[in-house]
Design a protein around this motif. Sequence first.
Motif, PDB file in Angstrom:
ATOM      1  N   SER A  56     -10.386 -21.735 -32.559  1.00  0.00           N
ATOM      2  CA  SER A  56      -9.265 -22.477 -31.993  1.00  0.00           C
ATOM      3  C   SER A  56      -8.069 -22.347 -32.925  1.00  0.00           C
ATOM      4  O   SER A  56      -8.189 -22.576 -34.130  1.00  0.00           O
ATOM      5  CB  SER A  56      -9.631 -23.950 -31.823  1.00  0.00           C
ATOM      6  N   VAL A  57      -6.917 -21.962 -32.362  1.00  0.00           N
ATOM      7  CA  VAL A  57      -5.731 -21.703 -33.188  1.00  0.00           C
ATOM      8  C   VAL A  57      -4.610 -22.701 -32.945  1.00  0.00           C
ATOM      9  O   VAL A  57      -3.671 -22.772 -33.704  1.00  0.00           O
ATOM     10  CB  VAL A  57      -5.218 -20.262 -32.961  1.00  0.00           C
ATOM     11  N   GLY A  58      -4.676 -23.476 -31.889  1.00  0.00           N
ATOM     12  CA  GLY A  58      -3.576 -24.372 -31.538  1.00  0.00           C
ATOM     13  C   GLY A  58      -2.923 -23.952 -30.234  1.00  0.00           C
ATOM     14  O   GLY A  58      -3.024 -22.806 -29.802  1.00  0.00           O
ATOM     15  N   LYS A  59      -2.229 -24.883 -29.602  1.00  0.00           N
ATOM     16  CA  LYS A  59      -1.696 -24.661 -28.263  1.00  0.00           C
ATOM     17  C   LYS A  59      -0.521 -23.687 -28.250  1.00  0.00           C
ATOM     18  O   LYS A  59       0.250 -23.602 -29.195  1.00  0.00           O
ATOM     19  CB  LYS A  59      -1.264 -25.987 -27.649  1.00  0.00           C
ATOM     20  N   SER A  60      -0.428 -22.950 -27.125  1.00  0.00           N
ATOM     21  CA  SER A  60       0.699 -22.036 -26.903  1.00  0.00           C
ATOM     22  C   SER A  60       1.819 -22.693 -26.116  1.00  0.00           C
ATOM     23  O   SER A  60       2.972 -22.274 -26.198  1.00  0.00           O
ATOM     24  CB  SER A  60       0.225 -20.794 -26.137  1.00  0.00           C
ATOM     25  N   PHE A  65       1.211 -16.157 -26.332  1.00  0.00           N
ATOM     26  CA  PHE A  65       0.744 -15.590 -27.591  1.00  0.00           C
ATOM     27  C   PHE A  65      -0.432 -14.649 -27.333  1.00  0.00           C
ATOM     28  O   PHE A  65      -1.521 -15.089 -26.983  1.00  0.00           O
ATOM     29  CB  PHE A  65       0.309 -16.687 -28.561  1.00  0.00           C
ATOM     30  N   SER A  78      -0.072 -19.760 -32.904  1.00  0.00           N
ATOM     31  CA  SER A  78       0.199 -20.849 -31.973  1.00  0.00           C
ATOM     32  C   SER A  78       1.639 -21.313 -32.093  1.00  0.00           C
ATOM     33  O   SER A  78       2.335 -21.004 -33.071  1.00  0.00           O
ATOM     34  CB  SER A  78      -0.742 -22.027 -32.244  1.00  0.00           C
ATOM     35  N   LYS A  79       2.066 -22.107 -31.110  1.00  0.00           N
ATOM     36  CA  LYS A  79       3.425 -22.642 -31.116  1.00  0.00           C
ATOM     37  C   LYS A  79       3.693 -23.488 -32.360  1.00  0.00           C
ATOM     38  O   LYS A  79       4.799 -23.472 -32.918  1.00  0.00           O
ATOM     39  CB  LYS A  79       3.651 -23.487 -29.859  1.00  0.00           C
ATOM     40  N   ASP A  82       0.636 -22.169 -36.634  1.00  0.00           N
ATOM     41  CA  ASP A  82      -0.619 -21.713 -37.227  1.00  0.00           C
ATOM     42  C   ASP A  82      -0.821 -20.224 -36.980  1.00  0.00           C
ATOM     43  O   ASP A  82      -0.522 -19.708 -35.895  1.00  0.00           O
ATOM     44  CB  ASP A  82      -1.803 -22.487 -36.659  1.00  0.00           C
ATOM     45  N   GLN A 371      -7.027 -15.321 -25.289  1.00  0.00           N
ATOM     46  CA  GLN A 371      -6.443 -16.522 -25.885  1.00  0.00           C
ATOM     47  C   GLN A 371      -5.877 -17.387 -24.778  1.00  0.00           C
ATOM     48  O   GLN A 371      -5.067 -16.943 -23.977  1.00  0.00           O
ATOM     49  CB  GLN A 371      -5.347 -16.179 -26.897  1.00  0.00           C
ATOM     50  N   SER A 373      -3.878 -20.936 -23.273  1.00  0.00           N
ATOM     51  CA  SER A 373      -2.722 -21.725 -23.684  1.00  0.00           C
ATOM     52  C   SER A 373      -3.150 -22.997 -24.408  1.00  0.00           C
ATOM     53  O   SER A 373      -2.354 -23.600 -25.138  1.00  0.00           O
ATOM     54  CB  SER A 373      -1.852 -22.072 -22.476  1.00  0.00           C
ATOM     55  N   GLY A 375      -5.271 -22.958 -26.769  1.00  0.00           N
ATOM     56  CA  GLY A 375      -5.545 -22.562 -28.141  1.00  0.00           C
ATOM     57  C   GLY A 375      -6.900 -21.944 -28.386  1.00  0.00           C
ATOM     58  O   GLY A 375      -7.220 -21.574 -29.517  1.00  0.00           O
TER      59      GLY A 375
END
Length: 383
Positions: A56-60, A65, A78-79, A82, A371, A373, A375
């Motif tokens: 998990s990278v964080g929300k787009s 992304f 991510s937005k 991160d 990926q 949105s 994350g």
Amino acid sequence: MKRCFAVVFVATMLAFLLGGCSTLDSLNPFASNSPKMAELKPIQPTADARVVWRESVGKSDLYAFAPAVVGTSVYAASKGGDLMRIDDGKLAWKINAGLPLSGGVGANENLVVVGSPKGDLLAFSSADGKLLWQAKATSEILAPPALGEGIVVVRSGDNRLAAYDVLDGNRKWIFQRPTPALSLRVTAGPVIAGKYVFAGFPGGKLIAVSTANGAPLWDGTVALPKGSTELDRVADITSAPVIAGRAICSVAFQGRVACFDLGNGNLVWAREMSSAVGLAIDSGNLYVTDDKGSVHALDMASGASIWKQDKLSLRRVTAPLPRRGMVVVADAQGVVHFLSREDGSFVARMATDGTPVIAPLQALGNDFVVQTSGGGVYAIEAR
């Protein structure tokens, strides 16, 4: 009644924005009379699909992304800023860029590059995520930067291409061309192939410029704007071109899919088709997702139709990705669909986290990366 809305969903949810007013409620998913996406019918799977690993990278949010793949390493952003590297499913490093991000990811063996809504271009070390240099584009960066031939090429939101030295970020050249009064905001990055940088532009033009100095080498007409209003005349290329051998192919919204000779830009073939999300190539076929969500297989040599899968209507389906005798797409509910390469029938289906998949799927060896949105970053295989 006229309605102005900034965010336009045309085949991909939030994949690009339209700078102006539309009289077409059908383009607005929040309009009360907008068409509804097709419901998914049960299928009988004939292929096995599984998640190899997940991070998990964080929300787009509104941004597309696309993860970058270099060998067995995957880079995702991510937005919120991160940025991470994943090696064979294990987190190698994760950093925060220190500012919001809107475009990415571009990467090679040494460099990872992302962009911000204010035009900041940030380059980090692939080895440990250390910031190496920072540069400035002319406007927001929505597309993944392209790396090759000693340069990083960035497409900014004002439809300019700019090249930066990979070592220090100094700008080497910039390319721009006139744009129509109304155009779509593009999240597809340029493509570097040898001495060429390829990118699609508003007005339906596929442009080849020199990696050395940004000079235009040739342009091909993918679509000709037509109609009585500015909205009708939008015929923009919003996805990256694809290359196979001596051919390069592209598709335009409200236009055509067309293939050109890579070296001189001569048209090989073209046929009417509208797409805002893009296309893919394998050994003999060209695959396109049209603006209604149908997936087409065309003969690479002639453009003749081979099959069409139309059971994903208005599900805001991604560009196709050929893998292991299948064609893979994902949709606005985070569902991944596996189609038979031979006839387009459904052979498998997989859910992710339920949030839209906006960015193109990325090949990872024989498998691929998705990926969402929300994350989620998924490596998936199917056999």
